[in-house]
Design an enzyme around this catalytic site. Structure first.
Site, PDB file in Angstrom:
ATOM      1  N   ASP A 534      25.062  25.922  50.263  1.00 28.54           N
ATOM      2  CA  ASP A 534      25.352  25.908  51.463  1.00 28.54           C
ATOM      3  C   ASP A 534      24.607  27.339  51.310  1.00 28.54           C
ATOM      4  O   ASP A 534      24.573  27.868  50.166  1.00 28.54           O
ATOM      5  CB  ASP A 534      26.628  26.311  52.273  1.00 28.54           C
ATOM      6  CG  ASP A 534      27.244  26.660  51.401  1.00 28.54           C
ATOM      7  OD1 ASP A 534      27.119  27.635  51.092  1.00 28.54           O
ATOM      8  OD2 ASP A 534      28.638  26.549  51.053  1.00 28.54           O
ATOM      9  N   GLU A 614       7.147  12.847  23.236  1.00 31.88           N
ATOM     10  CA  GLU A 614       8.192  14.005  23.871  1.00 31.88           C
ATOM     11  C   GLU A 614       8.419  15.717  23.989  1.00 31.88           C
ATOM     12  O   GLU A 614       8.332  15.830  24.995  1.00 31.88           O
ATOM     13  CB  GLU A 614       9.752  12.885  24.566  1.00 31.88           C
ATOM     14  CG  GLU A 614       9.540  11.952  25.293  1.00 31.88           C
ATOM     15  CD  GLU A 614      10.354  10.794  25.421  1.00 31.88           C
ATOM     16  OE1 GLU A 614      10.075  10.073  26.316  1.00 31.88           O
ATOM     17  OE2 GLU A 614      11.855  11.420  25.173  1.00 31.88           O
TER      18      GLU A 614
END
Ligand code: GLA
Length: 737
Positions: A534, A614
């Site tokens: 928030d 990777e």
């Protein structure tokens, strides 16, 4: 001048660059809301409202025998209760005589330069130097409850902030049973509500529903803003799209329990009220004292995209603070999904070395490093390194990590305690628990009572020691359960309804002290992922871990929902291992990175489990993220799902403010045989400029890319991602750049 006072007729117009907000005091002394929307010049807007006798809606005293005037039918700036308005009150009181009446009438108003602040609460700052404050004073004469409505205007940002100071100017205590921060009324139209709901591992999923007759409440009674309902809501015209239509946002700068109530009223208008706390909230206002209701950041825009972009800029620039809010954020590796509680110096140093080799800049030692923390049954509260797991000490570990060239960061969960800890054994009364009751556990832990100053001081002290003693550049501040058993041993029975809000004020005090004391430390918020995601927390922690769900396909919806209100720079997002630990799904590492790069980027996996290819890809990704970071942090964000979601693809675009660069990302969530190609129309480019499309070597005008669009190459395989970098190579006048 962004606030214009008409003088005699008490009408006030609040202007931002593109929007206007009109209010006026009517002949009976009530403060009426007249208009909010596209910018208008000041004008008498009372003509919009016509009074007539509405049965069973009482008439307030000042109206005398005028049966056509009822508070039940007019739009008010701040709705109250007990005097004939039966819709959602922004305020509910209990007076000393037990009555629940507050008849708020206009007293005065004042316009001040600069932006107000609130005691102990986060507020948007005036970073453009153009802010003004309007304060309108209302009063209930019999009780002498004074209500100061605060409006802050951030003109360039198109933001109007709202907050309220309640003040007892009488001689008797008044209990606030509800102390709203704002009330917004939209008198006419056909409206939808957009809100962002979810659960742990699935936060902020967008939901758009018609506003129905009756009240719809989103909110939290969990002592945290919660995974279930984010404290942000949008009211938009039923026909509003990404590009057009009236849209209003209400964003709460608050991290505790809250309510956002939206009512479709009998006469067709819509009222929205935001207030702190749930039904258990009670605040006793003693004579001479004040209560500040947290701030709401309110915005009007034409279209959802514009609304989001305006929030992104305001959250980034006016709410987030500190050295890191607009600067480069180090690409991090977090130990949680790599090692969980199974930590040793060898294991951590090996991971650090691998990460540093790939260009990763910050190592975050997550949970499991402190005394007694074998699993989640013990340890919270005893914030010293665990001598069993780290016999050589934390210094040794940090030195090893710093030698690789990386910065060091660490995880803490300061607001919690395990019963199996020295802290709990010494201070059992510091945990929330009512006398004679054994408190409920959540993740085997209890919640500390942050309404107490001694508990706040303990956190400030141990965190200060940790940050002073060790070379720490980053803190992950976690909060891993909802609040129950709300009771503070230091407050009398009649004040127990204050505990949750006092706890949030306590948290803000702690964070304010620590962020001011350690300005060079990057604080990342977290609450089991995004359970406290928030704008209140963003004032202290400019990034927040988006979700514990690191599956990129799950993250697509989480990050899309988040994008309606919050900038990408606030969303912690990591590449984790495949198959994913939360969903078991396997996705290519390129897709995991394409999604995580739509945020504050990092990794969270055991690098020993991936192959050389990777690893090389990670090295490339880190380099690419660093190049793209300014665009990701500050670019204008466009959701392109209206074009691609029906084709099982999520897509979004970032365009730099000068329109020189853009980055398109598309992720397919399904692949089909002989499928139609994905086609997307870009937005926000300079129509007259020529753009080079890096990944396929073409050059096209902004006009073509926006109107004719762009057709993607065929995407195959599981969950493929596609990224396209665009760069302006020729401007509108045909000149090579
Ligand atoms: C929470 C966080 C995770 C991790 C764990 C550690 O769930 O969201 O990222 O830090 O706690 O216990």
């Amino acid at each position: 001048m962004s606030i214009i006072d008409s003088g005699a007729d008490h009408s006030i117009t609040v202007q931002t660059k593109d929007s206007s907000y009109h209010m006026a005091v009517d002949g009976y002394g009530y403060l009426r809301h007249l208009y909010y929307g596209k910018r208008l010049e000041p004008e008498d807007l009372f003509y919009l409202y016509r009074n007539y006798d509405r049965g069973f809606s009482g008439n307030p005293r000042p109206a005398g025998n005028d049966r056509t005037y009822s508070l039940d039918a007019v739009c008010q700036e701040f709705s109250t209760s007990g005097v004939g308005d039966y819709r959602i009150p922004a305020l509910r009181v209990m007076n000393t005589d037990g009555s629940r009446i507050a008849d708020l009438r206009y007293v005065s108003h004042e316009i001040r330069p600069g932006k107000y602040t609130l005691p102990g609460l986060p507020t948007a700052r005036d970073t453009d130097g153009d802010a003004q404050t309007l304060e309108v004073v209302l009063r209930d004469e019999p009780s002498k409850l004074t209500v100061r409505l605060l409006y802050g205007v951030l003109e360039k940002k198109n933001m109007i902030t709202r907050a309220v100071i309640y003040e007892n100017t009488g001689d008797n205590p008044i209990v606030l049973e509800k102390a709203g921060s704002c009330c917004l009324e939209i008198p006419y139209g056909n409206w939808d509500l957009m809100h962002f709901h979810g659960r742990h591992n699935r936060e902020r999923a967008p939901e758009r529903v018609p506003v129905l007759h009756g009240i719809q409440t989103i909110g939290s009674g969990r002592g945290m803003s919660s995974h279930q309902h984010n404290p942000f809501a949008i009211l938009c015209d039923h026909l509003a799209t990404e590009d057009h239509g009236d849209c209003y946002g209400l964003m709460y700068l608050y991290s505790g329990s809250f309510r956002a109530e939206i009512e479709g009223e009998p006469y067709g208008s819509v009222r929205a009220v935001m207030s702190p706390g749930d039904e258990s909230f009670r605040w006793t206002l003693q004579p001479g004292t004040q209560f500040a209701a947290p701030e709401v950041l309110m915005c009007w825009a034409d279209g959802l995209t514009k609304l989001s972009q305006q929030y992104h800029k305001a959250v980034r620039e006016n709410i987030c603070r500190g050295e890191y809010s607009l600067a480069h954020r180090p690409v991090l590796i977090n130990s949680w999904e790599a090692a969980y509680f199974d930590i040793s110096a060898d294991r951590i140093l090996k991971l650090a070395e691998q990460a540093a080799n790939l260009g990763i800049e910050l190592f975050v030692l997550d949970d499991g490093w402190f005394r007694g923390r074998k699993d989640d049954n013990a340890g919270l509260g005893d914030w010293e390194y665990d001598p069993e797991k780290l016999p050589e000490g934390l210094d040794y570990l940090i030195a090893g990590i710093r030698e690789t060239g990386m910065l060091f960061g660490i995880w803490v969960e300061p607001e919690m305690v395990n019963e199996n800890s020295d802290l709990y054994r010494t201070h059992p009364d510091w945990a929330l628990a009512a006398p004679g009751r054994k408190p409920a556990r959540g993740r085997n832990q209890l919640v500390l009572d942050l309404s107490r100053e001694d508990v706040q001081d303990y956190i400030i002290q141990f965190m200060t020691e940790l940050l002073t003693k060790y070379d720490i550049s980053y803190i992950k501040w976690d909060f891993n359960r909802s609040v129950t058993d709300v009771y503070s041993h230091l407050l009398p029975a009649e004040q127990q309804g204050e505990v949750v809000h006092r706890g949030i004020l306590g948290l803000y005090r702690v964070l304010e002290t620590l962020t001011a004391r350690f300005p060079k430390v990057l604080f990342e918020g977290c609450a089991g992922g995004g359970g406290r995601f928030d704008a209140g927390m963003m004032y202290y922690t400019p990034q927040i871990w988006g979700s514990d769900d690191t599956d990129p396909i799950e993250r697509l919806i989480i990050q899309k929902g988040t994008s309606f209100g919050y900038p990408l720079s606030t969303v912690g997002a990591h590449v984790s291992i495949a198959p994913n630990h939360q969903t078991g799904r396997s996705t290519p590492i390129s897709t995991r990175a394409a999604v995580a790069m739509t945020g504050a980027f990092g990794y969270e996996l055991d690098l020993g489990l991936i192959d050389r290819e990777e690893q090389e890809e990670i090295r490339r990704q880190v380099r690419e993220y660093r190049e793209d970071e300014p665009l990701i942090q500050r670019g204008l964000y466009y959701r392109l799902g209206e074009d691609t979601e029906r084709m099982d693809a999520f897509s979004w675009l970032l365009v730099s403010e000068d329109q020189d660069q853009a980055l398109l990302t598309v992720v397919a969530t399904a692949t089909h045989g002989n499928a139609p190609l994905i086609h997307v129309r870009l937005k926000g480019l300079d129509p007259d400029a020529l753009y080079e499309l890096r990944e396929d070597g073409l050059k096209h005008s902004g006009a073509a890319l926006m109107n004719a669009g762009y057709t993607l190459p065929q995407l195959t395989g599981d969950y493929p991602a596609f990224r396209l970098h665009l760069k302006r190579v020729q401007n509108g006048a045909g000149k090579e750049e």
